[in-house]
Design a protein around this motif. Sequence first.
Motif, PDB file in Angstrom:
ATOM      1  N   ARG A 154      28.286   2.370   9.384  1.00  0.00           N
ATOM      2  CA  ARG A 154      28.960   3.505   8.417  1.00  0.00           C
ATOM      3  C   ARG A 154      28.876   4.837   9.287  1.00  0.00           C
ATOM      4  O   ARG A 154      28.209   5.274   9.944  1.00  0.00           O
ATOM      5  CB  ARG A 154      28.350   4.037   7.072  1.00  0.00           C
ATOM      6  N   TYR A 155      30.382   5.403   9.232  1.00  0.00           N
ATOM      7  CA  TYR A 155      30.498   6.697  10.089  1.00  0.00           C
ATOM      8  C   TYR A 155      29.585   7.859   9.973  1.00  0.00           C
ATOM      9  O   TYR A 155      29.169   8.182  11.052  1.00  0.00           O
ATOM     10  CB  TYR A 155      32.084   7.074   9.812  1.00  0.00           C
TER      11      TYR A 155
ATOM     12  N   VAL B  46      37.168   2.276  15.132  1.00  0.00           N
ATOM     13  CA  VAL B  46      36.739   2.941  13.894  1.00  0.00           C
ATOM     14  C   VAL B  46      37.870   2.160  13.100  1.00  0.00           C
ATOM     15  O   VAL B  46      38.976   2.294  12.729  1.00  0.00           O
ATOM     16  CB  VAL B  46      36.996   4.474  14.139  1.00  0.00           C
TER      17      VAL B  46
ATOM     18  N   GLY C 285      38.591   1.866   8.659  1.00  0.00           N
ATOM     19  CA  GLY C 285      38.765   2.466   7.348  1.00  0.00           C
ATOM     20  C   GLY C 285      38.960   3.839   7.195  1.00  0.00           C
ATOM     21  O   GLY C 285      39.230   4.634   8.331  1.00  0.00           O
ATOM     22  N   GLU C 286      39.053   4.185   6.195  1.00  0.00           N
ATOM     23  CA  GLU C 286      39.279   5.838   5.681  1.00  0.00           C
ATOM     24  C   GLU C 286      38.303   6.480   4.952  1.00  0.00           C
ATOM     25  O   GLU C 286      37.614   5.744   4.100  1.00  0.00           O
ATOM     26  CB  GLU C 286      40.752   5.886   5.180  1.00  0.00           C
TER      27      GLU C 286
ATOM     28  N   ARG D 290      34.501   5.356   3.230  1.00  0.00           N
ATOM     29  CA  ARG D 290      34.314   3.911   3.838  1.00  0.00           C
ATOM     30  C   ARG D 290      34.627   3.647   5.334  1.00  0.00           C
ATOM     31  O   ARG D 290      34.456   2.533   5.791  1.00  0.00           O
ATOM     32  CB  ARG D 290      35.297   2.918   2.951  1.00  0.00           C
ATOM     33  N   ARG D 291      34.866   4.630   5.957  1.00  0.00           N
ATOM     34  CA  ARG D 291      34.920   4.590   7.229  1.00  0.00           C
ATOM     35  C   ARG D 291      33.704   3.868   8.075  1.00  0.00           C
ATOM     36  O   ARG D 291      32.647   4.591   7.710  1.00  0.00           O
ATOM     37  CB  ARG D 291      35.504   5.841   8.013  1.00  0.00           C
ATOM     38  N   SER D 292      34.113   3.192   8.976  1.00  0.00           N
ATOM     39  CA  SER D 292      32.841   2.499   9.892  1.00  0.00           C
ATOM     40  C   SER D 292      33.390   2.417  11.072  1.00  0.00           C
ATOM     41  O   SER D 292      34.330   2.474  11.676  1.00  0.00           O
ATOM     42  CB  SER D 292      32.391   1.475   9.139  1.00  0.00           C
TER      43      SER D 292
END
Length: 160
Positions: A108-109, A144, A146-147, A150-152
Amino acid sequence: MRKLGEDVRAAERRITATTRRLESMIRLAEAHAKMRLSNEVTADDVIEAVRLIKSALKQAATDARTGLIDMGLLTEGTSASERRRQQDLKAAITALLDEMTRQGGAARYQEVYRRLGEQSTVPIEGTEFQDALRSLEQEGQVSVIGEGARRSIRRVTGVA
């Protein structure tokens, strides 16, 4: 000008004296002579031109963080210390991703950013983190996905 680069406090001990700089020096010496209402350029005019160029170079190429003369500020727009910090940040991100995604998954970001901040002795700005990730993406080292929440981030590994 080359003597400026020999300064022990200089980050990069190299300052090139180009034809363009020489022509600038000639124009400055001529302008100084005109200011004196003279038709001849004297050694004093040249000395003043050299002083002006050295002063401008020191002012424009001094790294605010280190106080060192760094020509990278003029040629690349960033100082050696900033480039070094960016490289260190990228290395820390890849090492952390390797640790967090041992099975080849994604992290996860926000979790990567949080853990990186905890490990660092210096605060890491969100824009610095984003710039480092963008650079790593361009180099093909991370992806990278997703947005928003949920960005990972996924570590890209080469297949041999």
